[in-house]
Design a protein around this motif. Structure first.
Motif, PDB file in Angstrom:
ATOM      1  N   LEU A  19       0.834  -1.212   0.000  1.00  0.00           N
ATOM      2  CA  LEU A  19       0.000   0.000   0.000  1.00  0.00           C
ATOM      3  C   LEU A  19       0.862   1.254   0.000  1.00  0.00           C
ATOM      4  CD1 LEU A  19      -2.769  -1.073   2.551  1.00  0.00           C
ATOM      5  CD2 LEU A  19      -2.907  -1.050   0.051  1.00  0.00           C
ATOM      6  N   LEU A  20       1.955   1.227   0.772  1.00  0.00           N
ATOM      7  CA  LEU A  20       2.878   2.368   0.804  1.00  0.00           C
ATOM      8  C   LEU A  20       3.526   2.573  -0.561  1.00  0.00           C
ATOM      9  CD1 LEU A  20       4.412   4.574   2.329  1.00  0.00           C
ATOM     10  CD2 LEU A  20       6.055   2.820   3.058  1.00  0.00           C
ATOM     11  N   LEU A  21       3.866   1.483  -1.229  1.00  0.00           N
ATOM     12  CA  LEU A  21       4.459   1.568  -2.562  1.00  0.00           C
ATOM     13  C   LEU A  21       3.503   2.250  -3.539  1.00  0.00           C
ATOM     14  CD1 LEU A  21       6.603   0.838  -4.686  1.00  0.00           C
ATOM     15  CD2 LEU A  21       5.525  -1.414  -4.874  1.00  0.00           C
ATOM     16  N   VAL A  22       2.245   1.854  -3.519  1.00  0.00           N
ATOM     17  CA  VAL A  22       1.238   2.459  -4.409  1.00  0.00           C
ATOM     18  C   VAL A  22       1.113   3.953  -4.119  1.00  0.00           C
ATOM     19  CG1 VAL A  22      -1.196   2.486  -5.052  1.00  0.00           C
ATOM     20  CG2 VAL A  22      -0.015   0.300  -4.707  1.00  0.00           C
ATOM     21  N   VAL A  25       4.097   5.964  -5.438  1.00  0.00           N
ATOM     22  CA  VAL A  25       4.063   6.134  -6.900  1.00  0.00           C
ATOM     23  C   VAL A  25       3.237   7.360  -7.273  1.00  0.00           C
ATOM     24  CG1 VAL A  25       3.252   5.131  -9.064  1.00  0.00           C
ATOM     25  CG2 VAL A  25       4.478   3.709  -7.421  1.00  0.00           C
ATOM     26  N   PHE A  26       2.107   7.541  -6.603  1.00  0.00           N
ATOM     27  CA  PHE A  26       1.240   8.684  -6.913  1.00  0.00           C
ATOM     28  C   PHE A  26       1.772   9.987  -6.309  1.00  0.00           C
ATOM     29  CE2 PHE A  26      -1.701   5.209  -7.735  1.00  0.00           C
ATOM     30  CZ  PHE A  26      -2.303   5.644  -8.915  1.00  0.00           C
ATOM     31  N   LEU A  27       2.599   9.881  -5.270  1.00  0.00           N
ATOM     32  CA  LEU A  27       3.178  11.087  -4.672  1.00  0.00           C
ATOM     33  C   LEU A  27       4.359  11.622  -5.480  1.00  0.00           C
ATOM     34  CD1 LEU A  27       3.193  10.222  -0.846  1.00  0.00           C
ATOM     35  CD2 LEU A  27       1.634  11.743  -2.063  1.00  0.00           C
ATOM     36  N   MET A  28       4.937  10.767  -6.306  1.00  0.00           N
ATOM     37  CA  MET A  28       6.101  11.176  -7.082  1.00  0.00           C
ATOM     38  C   MET A  28       5.749  12.317  -8.042  1.00  0.00           C
ATOM     39  SD  MET A  28       8.905   9.604  -6.399  1.00  0.00           S
ATOM     40  CE  MET A  28       9.337   8.312  -5.236  1.00  0.00           C
ATOM     41  N   PRO A  29       6.716  13.206  -8.345  1.00  0.00           N
ATOM     42  CA  PRO A  29       6.446  14.308  -9.283  1.00  0.00           C
ATOM     43  C   PRO A  29       6.163  13.781 -10.681  1.00  0.00           C
ATOM     44  CG  PRO A  29       8.786  14.206  -8.727  1.00  0.00           C
ATOM     45  CD  PRO A  29       8.092  13.243  -7.822  1.00  0.00           C
ATOM     46  N   TRP A  30       5.225  14.459 -11.374  1.00  0.00           N
ATOM     47  CA  TRP A  30       4.823  14.037 -12.717  1.00  0.00           C
ATOM     48  C   TRP A  30       5.297  15.017 -13.786  1.00  0.00           C
ATOM     49  CZ3 TRP A  30       3.030   9.292 -13.418  1.00  0.00           C
ATOM     50  CH2 TRP A  30       2.570   8.615 -12.286  1.00  0.00           C
ATOM     51  N   ALA A  31       6.307  15.761 -13.469  1.00  0.00           N
ATOM     52  CA  ALA A  31       6.889  16.685 -14.443  1.00  0.00           C
ATOM     53  C   ALA A  31       8.400  16.542 -14.409  1.00  0.00           C
ATOM     54  CB  ALA A  31       6.487  18.126 -14.126  1.00  0.00           C
ATOM     55  N   ASN A 262       8.913   6.166 -11.775  1.00  0.00           N
ATOM     56  CA  ASN A 262       8.375   6.469 -10.446  1.00  0.00           C
ATOM     57  C   ASN A 262       8.159   5.201  -9.622  1.00  0.00           C
ATOM     58  OD1 ASN A 262       8.366   9.201 -10.844  1.00  0.00           O
ATOM     59  ND2 ASN A 262       6.216   9.323 -11.437  1.00  0.00           N
ATOM     60  N   PHE A 263       7.732   4.144 -10.296  1.00  0.00           N
ATOM     61  CA  PHE A 263       7.527   2.877  -9.593  1.00  0.00           C
ATOM     62  C   PHE A 263       8.849   2.337  -9.050  1.00  0.00           C
ATOM     63  CE2 PHE A 263       7.692  -1.764  -9.764  1.00  0.00           C
ATOM     64  CZ  PHE A 263       6.694  -2.087  -8.862  1.00  0.00           C
ATOM     65  N   LEU A 264       9.895   2.391  -9.870  1.00  0.00           N
ATOM     66  CA  LEU A 264      11.193   1.849  -9.440  1.00  0.00           C
ATOM     67  C   LEU A 264      11.784   2.661  -8.292  1.00  0.00           C
ATOM     68  CD1 LEU A 264      12.778   0.907 -12.889  1.00  0.00           C
ATOM     69  CD2 LEU A 264      11.816  -0.632 -11.153  1.00  0.00           C
ATOM     70  N   ALA A 301       5.851  11.910   6.586  1.00  0.00           N
ATOM     71  CA  ALA A 301       6.946  12.706   6.023  1.00  0.00           C
ATOM     72  C   ALA A 301       6.861  12.757   4.498  1.00  0.00           C
ATOM     73  CB  ALA A 301       8.290  12.127   6.467  1.00  0.00           C
ATOM     74  N   ALA A 302       6.557  11.621   3.867  1.00  0.00           N
ATOM     75  CA  ALA A 302       6.484  11.571   2.406  1.00  0.00           C
ATOM     76  C   ALA A 302       5.334  12.418   1.875  1.00  0.00           C
ATOM     77  CB  ALA A 302       6.332  10.122   1.940  1.00  0.00           C
ATOM     78  N   VAL A 303       4.169  12.317   2.517  1.00  0.00           N
ATOM     79  CA  VAL A 303       3.005  13.101   2.074  1.00  0.00           C
ATOM     80  C   VAL A 303       3.269  14.590   2.266  1.00  0.00           C
ATOM     81  CG1 VAL A 303       0.591  13.617   2.574  1.00  0.00           C
ATOM     82  CG2 VAL A 303       1.351  11.247   2.457  1.00  0.00           C
ATOM     83  N   GLY A 304       3.846  14.963   3.403  1.00  0.00           N
ATOM     84  CA  GLY A 304       4.157  16.369   3.645  1.00  0.00           C
ATOM     85  C   GLY A 304       5.099  16.939   2.602  1.00  0.00           C
ATOM     86  N   ALA A 305       6.155  16.194   2.264  1.00  0.00           N
ATOM     87  CA  ALA A 305       7.109  16.657   1.260  1.00  0.00           C
ATOM     88  C   ALA A 305       6.467  16.766  -0.116  1.00  0.00           C
ATOM     89  CB  ALA A 305       8.308  15.707   1.217  1.00  0.00           C
TER      90      ALA A 305
END
Length: 678
Positions: A19-22, A25-31, A262-264, A301-305
């Motif tokens: 679940l954290l991995l998923v 992936v969506f938190l990663m930047p898309w630009a 982003n997945f890797l 921490a990940a969501v905040g960043a």
């Protein structure tokens, strides 16, 4: 002595990681992100960089500060024209007696009309002052116009103008007397009224409208070539290009590769997190509440960043990432905390515009905060911790400014963000008590609270079993010293030592330390019956712990402090009296062998402290022999076979316990008696 590490096989361990991995992936930047690192004075080691698009050249912090300072010092005054002043003056002139100047009434009226057409103010500041605007704004007939100050009269200048123009037309002697007698000066009044509020608003607007750019860099132009020295001008252009690139350039490649990348990256973070837990303390996988809490803190921490990077990257220093260290410190040892805190900051490294700098600032500040918080963690002292964290952040940030150039030191907004973040550190810490309830954990502060000897259960122990209470205090002090020597969790050991024997409250006279002189509880009991009465204090202790709501982690000390050993005194008495060696099960504790360092420390200190009371001579040899015999006996009896403790740590414990016992039972100086004089 230590169980072999093993990878968890239960799916429930891996489900939260998936679940954290998923989520990652969506938190990663898309630009796309500007991926060049550069610094003034270095050599450009990358390929020649050509602009892909037009972009404005941003002013440097110093240039912008100079423009703001210049605009701040140049205030354009705002006036409102009052047309009624001239009408009132003209009416007054029409009805005023002018004496011998009556024949010049029309001339005077014409001169006044011309003067009022330009406007009259009370006075101006010194025109030679360079900070004073040479123009003014005048609102006339609902329209605002700019007028040079030279074209507007002051009150004194208007009066002088009227006097000069009339005197040039009147050719008679005694003109001054005629002029004063007619009172012509009174027909000059200011009709331009200064508006301080509008002046301030216009000045504020002018500051806000200061351009942040100077010129445009065209697409196709070379920004910098391979091998060039990076000058201050090159840094300014590169900064401008980077800002436009990060803000405007989206991902223009195959979206499949973006998803895969982003997945890797997310997978690497999750694997690092898993391995960190595995190598630091693999048993956390079996303590599911602690495991989920670790993943939650990392997720926060990940969501905040990610949110800061997406919506406003300027607030990174306002987010109290150092709270992550304190949230972990409440429930885990420092070694575990540092590694998990390091990993929790990796999203900051990935998402922040100045990732390396922000990462280092928070890493240093959080590490110092962990150390300081142990001393300043109660009440208002938390503000001391926040202040120290703030100072450390500023120092590290200034260090980076020295490296990059002093121009960037003018960004005081970052320091303000750090100060706000430090205050949020204090405001956000109480959430630890919510996490404590949700995940059924026991924080260090809770353990300290439970170790207060004024608590109901401990007061009951002191009242009903005072000997046991004193024994528990001695064990606590001995265990404290032992725990510090091998980096065990001291607050947990202290609390465990105080509560491990609370079961003796149910039958205090059963134990020698509580016996009333002249009363022998075991005198009429068989060895088996006596052993059962002794052993019962474990189950009685667990029942009391349940009744008074003690946390599970303290109940573990009650279960494990005797392990599966026997009641040696009655066991040996039974065998010496001819008892059947095959019928000895009732002499053994139906407990659990210790598994943690803290439980091992308590088992050893409890046994050694009790046994040391029987020593008549506390010489180093006797104390050393006692400690060695008891610890080796526990090892030979396989009581430490499940414990996460090494032989090296056991040897350290031996030395510390021996030293402590010898200091506690050192011989005292005999006081000489005073001779009585006859």
């Amino acid at each position: 002595m230590m169980e072999k590490k093993y990878f968890p096989r239960k799916f429930r361990v891996y489900l939260p990681l998936i679940l954290l991995l998923v989520l990652l992936v969506f938190l990663m930047p898309w630009a796309s992100k500007f991926s060049y690192d550069y610094k003034k004075g270095d050599t450009w080691m990358y390929e020649t960089l050509v602009s892909q698009f037009d972009f404005p050249i941003l002013k440097t912090e110093r240039q912008l500060a100079e423009d703001i300072e210049k605009a701040s010092s140049l205030v354009v005054p705002y006036y409102r024209h009052d047309a009624s002043v001239y009408r009132r003056t003209a009416d007054a002139l029409a009805n005023a007696p002018l004496g011998k100047l009556e024949v010049y009434r029309s001339n005077i009226n014409s001169e006044l009309a011309e003067i009022y057409s330009k406007g009259i103010v009370t006075a101006f500041q010194n025109q030679k002052d360079s900070s004073v605007s040479k123009i003014l704004l005048v609102e006339r007939n609902r329209k605002t116009e700019k007028l040079p100050k030279a074209e507007v009269y002051t009150l004194d200048a208007a009066q002088k103008q009227l006097y000069d123009r009339i005197s040039a037309q009147v050719r008679v002697s005694g003109f001054d007397s005629l002029y004063n007698a007619a009172g012509l000066s009174r027909f000059i009044e200011p009709d331009l009224i200064f508006d301080s509020r509008a002046t301030d608003l216009m000045h504020k607007e002018s500051l806000e409208n200061i351009s942040r750019t100077q010129g445009v860099f065209r697409a196709g132009q070379t920004i910098i070539s391979n091998g060039d020295i990076i000058t201050a001008e090159a840094v300014q252009i590169l900064d401008s290009y980077k800002a436009e690139y990060d803000a405007s350039v989206g991902y223009d490649g195959n979206p499949v590769f973006l998803w895969l990348g982003n997945f890797l990256v997310s997978l690497c973070l999750v694997v690092l997190l898993f391995l960190a837990i595995y190598y630091c303390n693999w048993k956390i996988f079996t303590e599911y509440n602690k495991y989920l809490y670790l993943l939650l803190v990392f997720t926060i921490a990940a969501v905040g960043a990610s949110l800061a990077a997406r919506f406003n990257s300027d607030i990174f220093y306002m987010l109290p990432f150092t709270l992550v260290a304190l949230y972990l410190l409440a429930f885990f040892k420092k070694r575990m905390v540092f590694i998990m805190y390091f990993l929790s900051l990796l999203p900051v490294l990935l998402f922040a515009p100045e990732g390396v700098e922000t990462f280092v600032v928070y890493l240093v500040a959080g590490t110092v905060g962990m150390f300081v918080f142990e001393k300043f963690n109660r009440g208002w002292l938390q503000f001391v911790t926040a202040f120290i964290v703030f100072i450390v952040m500023v120092i590290v940030w200034v260090a980076f400014r020295f490296v990059e150039g002093l121009d960037s030191l003018h960004d005081y907004g970052v320091v303000i963000d750090m100060a706000l973040g430090a205050l949020l550190l204090v405001a956000g810490y109480p959430l630890i008590y919510l996490f404590e309830k949700i995940f059924m954990l026991v924080s260090a502060s809770k353990l300290v609270e439970l170790s207060d000897t004024s608590n109901t259960l401990l007061r009951m122990l002191a009242d009903k079993a005072p000997g046991t209470f004193q024994h528990s205090l001695q064990v606590m002090n001995l265990a404290d010293a032992a725990a510090r020597s091998i980096d065990a969790y001291v607050p947990l050991v202290r609390a465990g030592a105080l509560y491990h024997d609370i079961g003796k409250i149910a039958n205090p006279q059963c134990f020698t330390e509580n016996e009333t002189p002249g009363i022998r509880f075991h005198a009429d009991l068989t060895p088996k019956e006596s052993a059962q009465e002794i052993i019962r204090h474990v189950s009685d202790g667990l029942a009391l712990a349940d009744r008074y709501g003690l946390p599970e982690v303290l109940k573990d000390f009650i279960r494990t402090h005797h392990g599966t050993t026997n009641t040696a005194y009655f066991y040996n008495k039974y065998l010496n009296d001819g008892g059947d060696p095959d019928d000895v099960a009732e002499f053994y504790y139906d407990g659990v062998k210790p598994t943690t360092k803290e439980q091992v420390i308590l088992m050893l200190c409890d046994t050694i402290e009790a046994a040391s009371r029987s020593l008549k001579d506390y010489s180093p040899e006797n104390v050393s022999s006692l400690v060695d015999r008891i610890i080796e006996g526990k090892v030979d009896d396989c009581q430490l076979s499940n414990a996460d403790i090494s032989l090296r740590e056991l040897n350290i414990l031996k030395d510390v316990i021996k030293s402590y016992l010898m200091q506690m039972h050192h011989s005292r100086v005999a006081y000489p008696k005073r001779k009585v004089r006859k």
